[in-house]
Write an enzyme that holds these catalytic residues in place. Structure first.
Site, PDB file in Angstrom:
ATOM      1  N   ASP A   1       1.002  -1.233  -0.116  1.00 45.85           N
ATOM      2  CA  ASP A   1      -0.005  -0.111   0.187  1.00 45.85           C
ATOM      3  C   ASP A   1       0.895   1.173  -0.030  1.00 45.85           C
ATOM      4  OD1 ASP A   1      -2.411   1.598   0.550  1.00 45.85           O
ATOM      5  OD2 ASP A   1      -1.592   1.852   2.500  1.00 45.85           O
TER       6      ASP A   1
ATOM      7  N   ASP B   1      -0.041   5.212   0.708  1.00 45.22           N
ATOM      8  CA  ASP B   1      -0.671   6.222   1.781  1.00 45.22           C
ATOM      9  C   ASP B   1      -0.511   5.433   3.332  1.00 45.22           C
ATOM     10  OD1 ASP B   1      -0.514   7.927  -0.214  1.00 45.22           O
ATOM     11  OD2 ASP B   1      -2.735   8.708   0.167  1.00 45.22           O
TER      12      ASP B   1
ATOM     13  N   ASP C   1      -1.733  -0.489   6.019  1.00 44.38           N
ATOM     14  CA  ASP C   1      -2.353  -0.100   7.217  1.00 44.38           C
ATOM     15  C   ASP C   1      -3.703   0.092   7.345  1.00 44.38           C
ATOM     16  OD1 ASP C   1      -2.500   2.153   5.409  1.00 44.38           O
ATOM     17  OD2 ASP C   1      -2.412   3.565   6.783  1.00 44.38           O
TER      18      ASP C   1
HETATM   19 MG   LIG Z   1      -3.124   3.344   3.454  1.00 45.12          MG
END
Ligand SMILES: [Mg+2]
Length: 271
Positions: free
Chosen positions: A13, A15, A214
């Protein structure tokens, strides 16, 4: 635990994972990026961003020879030397953008649903919604296979919209700010599985996959890989995984690119 010279592929991922949540830097991850690059381990960006948004970042990270996964898995962008069979740069799961827009507009006319998607507004409006500049907003609006929308109606109508979309083979996924409409079979997990199979075919041997993310939209990816790194997020969502091989799941205590490096330190043995 895998060694760096095992047939590894890594999905990440952006961001809040490879990129810092606040300033989008990946500096703390640079030592590992260099190691992966030297060992020719593919690093596959796996994100909700559009292809147009990822392309620039991919070249800044020196990853243009790799595929990437955009729009939460609805689209897989293939590098030039992968395009021999179909000669197309994309693999799309489910409906393409024009079809999704057509269905949404028809449903809104029929039921008076109160929503606005990116396709309904200007780049200036998208910039206001997201905090992006107008130029960045224009890149976020170049969509191939998913539509973000804001819902202004009531819960009952929302449930009806969901049902109508399901009948059309579309589903709603919750993102940070928006709901995302995309093909029911599309998702980061499905895209990761599809690409892992392709790598396996290309190489003629099993691959070892690792995923780092995240947020809740990373969960399907983290279920689909051999080794999962759950990076500490800037949110309150729990990140429950159903898998039983707990030794293959690592939860970092640092966020962003620091946590990202922690995860690779944990799982990958250098020799
Ligand atoms: Mg993310």
């Amino acid at each position: 635990m895998p060694y760096l010279d095992d047939p590894l592929i890594i999905f990440t991922d952006l961001d809040g994972s490879l990129l810092d949540h606040h300033d989008y830097s990946w500096q703390p991850a640079q030592p590992w990026l260099d190691k992966l690059s030297a060992a020719q381990v593919p690093l596959i960006l796996t994100t909700s961003k559009t292809s147009a948004e990822v392309a620039e970042l991919q070249s800044a990270l020196n990853l243009t020879q790799q595929p990437f996964i955009a729009e939460n898995g609805a689209i897989i962008h293939l590098p030039p030397d992968w395009r021999d069979e179909a000669a197309v740069p994309f693999h799309i799961s489910g409906a393409g953008y024009p079809e999704i827009r057509q269905i949404l507009v028809a449903l809104r006319q029929r039921y008076d649903f109160e929503f606005r998607g990116f396709g309904d507004v200007t780049a200036r409006q998208v910039a206001l919604w997201t905090g992006l500049t107008e130029e960045e907003a224009a890149l976020a609006m170049q969509r191939d296979a998913s539509e973000p929308l804001l819902w202004f109606g009531n819960d009952l109508d929302f449930a009806r919209l969901k049902k109508c979309l399901m009948r059309e083979g579309l589903s709603l996924t919750r993102g940070g700010r928006f709901w995302h409409v995309m093909g029911t079979g599309a998702g980061k997990g499905q895209a990761v599985q599809w690409l892992s199979d392709r790598y396996q075919q290309k190489r003629g041997q099993p691959v070892i996959s690792m995923g780092l993310g995240d947020g809740p939209n990373d969960l399907s990816m983290l279920e689909a890989v051999n080794y999962a790194v759950v990076i500490k997020g800037h949110h309150e969502h729990e990140m429950p995984l159903q898998r039983e091989d707990v030794a293959h799941v690592f939860r970092t205590d640092a966020p962003g690119p620091h946590g990202w490096s922690q995860g690779l330190n944990h799982f990958i043995t250098l020799r």
